[in-house]
Structure formats: structure tokens, C-alpha cells
Design a protein around this motif. Structure first.
Motif, PDB file in Angstrom:
ATOM      1  N   THR A  27      40.180  40.604  28.498  1.00  0.00           N
ATOM      2  CA  THR A  27      40.706  39.508  29.318  1.00  0.00           C
ATOM      3  C   THR A  27      42.199  39.682  29.555  1.00  0.00           C
ATOM      4  OG1 THR A  27      39.043  37.998  28.415  1.00  0.00           O
ATOM      5  CG2 THR A  27      40.951  36.995  29.490  1.00  0.00           C
ATOM      6  N   TYR A  53      43.650  40.003  33.287  1.00  0.00           N
ATOM      7  CA  TYR A  53      44.571  38.973  33.769  1.00  0.00           C
ATOM      8  C   TYR A  53      45.940  39.563  34.093  1.00  0.00           C
ATOM      9  CZ  TYR A  53      41.561  34.904  32.971  1.00  0.00           C
ATOM     10  OH  TYR A  53      40.555  33.956  33.043  1.00  0.00           O
ATOM     11  N   SER A  73      45.616  41.356  37.383  1.00  0.00           N
ATOM     12  CA  SER A  73      45.454  40.381  38.468  1.00  0.00           C
ATOM     13  C   SER A  73      46.782  39.732  38.819  1.00  0.00           C
ATOM     14  CB  SER A  73      44.438  39.307  38.056  1.00  0.00           C
ATOM     15  OG  SER A  73      43.170  39.867  37.804  1.00  0.00           O
ATOM     16  N   GLN A  84      38.432  35.863  38.904  1.00  0.00           N
ATOM     17  CA  GLN A  84      39.311  36.276  37.810  1.00  0.00           C
ATOM     18  C   GLN A  84      40.781  36.254  38.225  1.00  0.00           C
ATOM     19  OE1 GLN A  84      37.886  40.220  36.863  1.00  0.00           O
ATOM     20  NE2 GLN A  84      39.518  41.227  37.993  1.00  0.00           N
ATOM     21  N   SER A 141      41.894  32.622  38.271  1.00  0.00           N
ATOM     22  CA  SER A 141      42.017  32.151  36.890  1.00  0.00           C
ATOM     23  C   SER A 141      43.295  32.668  36.251  1.00  0.00           C
ATOM     24  CB  SER A 141      40.812  32.607  36.058  1.00  0.00           C
ATOM     25  OG  SER A 141      39.621  32.015  36.504  1.00  0.00           O
ATOM     26  N   ALA A 142      43.620  33.947  36.473  1.00  0.00           N
ATOM     27  CA  ALA A 142      44.815  34.538  35.883  1.00  0.00           C
ATOM     28  C   ALA A 142      46.083  33.860  36.394  1.00  0.00           C
ATOM     29  CB  ALA A 142      44.851  36.034  36.201  1.00  0.00           C
TER      30      ALA A 142
END
Length: 368
Positions: free
Chosen positions: A112, A116, A119, A160, A163-164
Motif C-alpha cells: 500500500t 500510494y 500515485s 487507488q 484514495s492516495a
């Protein structure tokens, strides 16, 4: 049967797939039916534009015609493709490092943290290294519309990245980005891939190396994820009680799974041969974990040797474990515990691929 070597790579900012095989008129004509297929005389290979589903297309096209060796095929993630964006500034690069450290301190999974960080880097580059304090919700909307959607990136990648970015701003800068035009895409419901017991047996019996055979067998015998298997230590095997301890599985959860007498005996035979020092499965260096990539190669070799023409992954063994348990009458609640699922809804997906459940359904066609 002819063999086609499938490789992937990036050239001039584009993802490409190479098909290499000895000349065969029938195979050549099949390749020519693929969109964008071009012969490259210098490489002596057919070149195709990369797509997320290209491997599945190739397996279907050449089924019973040729064996595909895709050991050098790697999925290309969108963030791997060089975009026409400026390099990340030193200041923002340092900011992302601090963000990664913040996630590490809060025990985010390494995968993750990596995803992240990549991203967020992509987002800042799209913003032309704009000061984060000046970035607004409209900027995120612009990135979503003019980068993610325009390039037709996958739903998973879209989710993703959003979210990041939102995590960074809400937890690091204490400021929420609330873009009005962005809705979280619905995650497509994908059914798990399940092998028959005969296929599983063929794969598990294929390796001659006792370590390789034991690793694959334990994944199926206990429904383990790859990381869970490689993280096992000698002390996690409780042979007297017939239990295996899984430490810090997905979601940072510990759990216990039963191991049969047959499994215990297999592990004893393996230990006497390999004599691992700390981890149950170690690499060339004693006391060091076995490599995840090496384990994947072990599976590919076993699938090849078993003559199974499916793109089998290690997770297919876990799916097969769960489905076979369900078909043998094991309660869904127990399967949920064994797999380490938070929600029963996650486990219920196996009811959609259970052979017993599907075969009980009678088609109205049969009554005509």
C-alpha cells in the motif's frame, strides 16, 4: 505442440507484447487476426500493443494450437508507462518520502505504501509540481477527467489514486479534498478462479524438488496467501495440536488454521531434507525468506509440467481450497475464519462457483 514465447515491455512510452515462435503458417495466420499485430524482422517477433487482457486473449486464441511460455511476461501497471509529465521536484519528492514514513508508522502494508507513493507522485507531476497548499478539489477533478479517464485507466487504478491523494491531504495537511464530480467507481465483481481437485493434484505432484512441492501443497492445504506462506517460521507449526499460526495476515490479523496428519508428515519430511534455520521456507541464504518471485516461477513450472493450459496464479490455489471446502459441506462461517476474511460477504462469493450449488440447478431447456 509448438511453443510461443510471450514477453512484455515498454518502448517509446508504449506497452508492447512480443510473440516469438518458430515459423508456422497456421500460427502466423492466427496472430494476424489480433488487432495491431505487426511483424518485426529485426526482433524476429510479432509485436502487439499491450492490453490488460492480452494474456487471456492469447490463451484463448492458441488453445490446443500451441503452448504459451509467458514466464517473461509481466503485467504493466499504468504508473510504469512514462507519461509526458515533468519530473517530480526535490521538495515534493521529499514530501512523499515523509508521507511514506507516516504510513509506515501507522503500519500500512508495504504494498500500500508503495502504491500510494507512486500515485501521489503521478498526481503532483500532473499538477506541474504545484505547491500542495494551493491544490484544490477542482485540481483533483481536473486530474480525474483529463488524465485517468482520458487514458482509460482501470477502475482499480482510478480508485487507488483517489484514495492516495485524499489520504495525503486529510491526514498530512489536515485538509479534505471534496471533488464534486468524482464518484468512486463500482468495483467489478470478479468471480474467483477455481481448479478441479484433479488439476490441483497434478500441479502439486509436478515438482520433483521437495521444497517446491511442499510450498505449493501448503498453500492449498491451508488456503494461504503468498505472503502468509513466506512469512511462516518454524515456531508457527504446532504439530502436537495440529495447528498452523498465521502471523499478521492481510489486515494485520493473526489466525490459526488446522493442519492434518498428512500435512504434518509432509512438513516433517521436508524439514529433514532442507533443515531451515528460522523461516519455514528459506532461500539460498539460511535464515532469509524465500523470494516471492521465485515462488511464482515454481508455480509456473509446475503448471507447465502438469500440462494445464490456464494462467494459474498462487491465489487460485487459495480459491480452490475455499471452494472445495464449501463443496465438501464445511460451514461458510468456518471458511471465513480459515481464510481470515473480515466480512462474510467476501467469503460468500465462493457460493457462486461451487460445483455442487450450480449442478443442482436444472435448466428449463431440459424440460422441453
Amino acid at each position: 505442440m509448438k511453443t510461443i514465447f510471450v514477453k512484455s515491455g515498454i518502448w517509446k512510452n508504449k506497452g508492447l507484447v512480443l510473440l516469438e515462435f518458430a515459423y508456422d503458417e497456421e500460427l502466423k495466420e492466427l496472430v494476424k487476426t489480433l488487432s495491431g499485430a505487426v511483424w518485426n524482422g529485426k526482433r524476429k517477433a510479432w509485436i502487439l500493443p499491450y492490453q490488460e487482457t492480452i494474456l487471456e486473449q492469447l490463451l484463448a486464441l492458441f488453445k490446443s494450437k500451441a503452448w504459451l511460455d509467458y514466464s517473461e511476461f509481466k503485467k504493466i501497471q499504468p504508473e510504469q508507462l512514462p507519461a509526458e509529465l515533468p519530473e517530480l521536484s526535490k521538495g515534493l519528492n521529499q514530501e512523499i518520502r515523509k508521507f511514506a514514513e507516516w504510513m509506515q508508522n501507522r503500519r500500512y502494508a508495504e504494498s500500500t505504501i508503495k502504491t500510494y507513493s507512486q500515485s501521489l507522485s503521478l498526481f503532483f507531476r500532473f499538477m506541474n509540481n504545484k505547491n500542495p497548499e494551493e491544490i484544490s478539489s477542482e485540481d483533483l477533478e481536473n486530474f480525474h477527467q483529463n488524465y485517468i479517464l482520458r487514458r482509460k485507466y482501470s477502475v482499480a487504478f482510478q480508485s487507488q489514486v483517489i484514495s492516495a491523494v485524499k489520504l495525503y491531504f486529510s491526514n498530512k495537511l489536515k485538509r479534505k479534498l471534496e471533488p464534486m464530480e468524482i464518484e468512486r467507481p463500482k468495483k467489478p465483481r470478479l468471480l474467483p478462479h477455481v481448479l478441479s481437485k484433479e488439476e490441483v493434484k497434478a500441479i502439486l505432484q509436478a515438482p520433483k524438488n521437495i521444497k517446491h512441492r511442499t510450498m505449493l501443497s501448503l498453500i492449498y492445504a491451508c488456503g494461504l496467501r503468498r505472503g502468509e506462506l513466506l512469512g511462516l517460521k518454524l515456531i508457527d507449526v504446532d504439530s502436537k495440536r495440529g495447528l498452523l499460526r498465521i502471523n499478521q495476515g492481510k489486515g494485520a490479523k493473526d489466525r490459526m488454521v488446522p493442519i492434518s496428519g498428512k500435512t504434518v508428515e509432509m512438513l516433517r519430511e521436508y524439514y529433514l531434507v532442507e533443515k531451515p534455520k528460522e523461516y519455514l521456507f528459506e532461500g539460498m541464504t539460511k535464515g532469509q525468506k524465500y523470494s516471492p518471485n521465485s515462488l511464482q516461477e515454481v508455480l509456473k513450472a509446475a503448471v507447465h509440467k502438469a500440462r494445464i493450459k490456464k494462467p494459474v496464479t498462487l491465489h487460485w490455489l487459495r480459491h480452490s481450497y475455499a471452494t472445495h471446502l464449501l463443496e465438501s459441506g464445511t460451514d461458510l462461517r468456518y471458511i471465513q475464519e480459515l481464510l481470515g476474511h473480515n466480512s462474510s460477504k467476501t467469503t460468500e462469493i465462493y457460493t457462486h462457483v461451487s460445483q455442487n450449488s450450480l449442478q443442482r440447478i436444472r435448466s428449463p431447456f431440459d424440460d422441453l
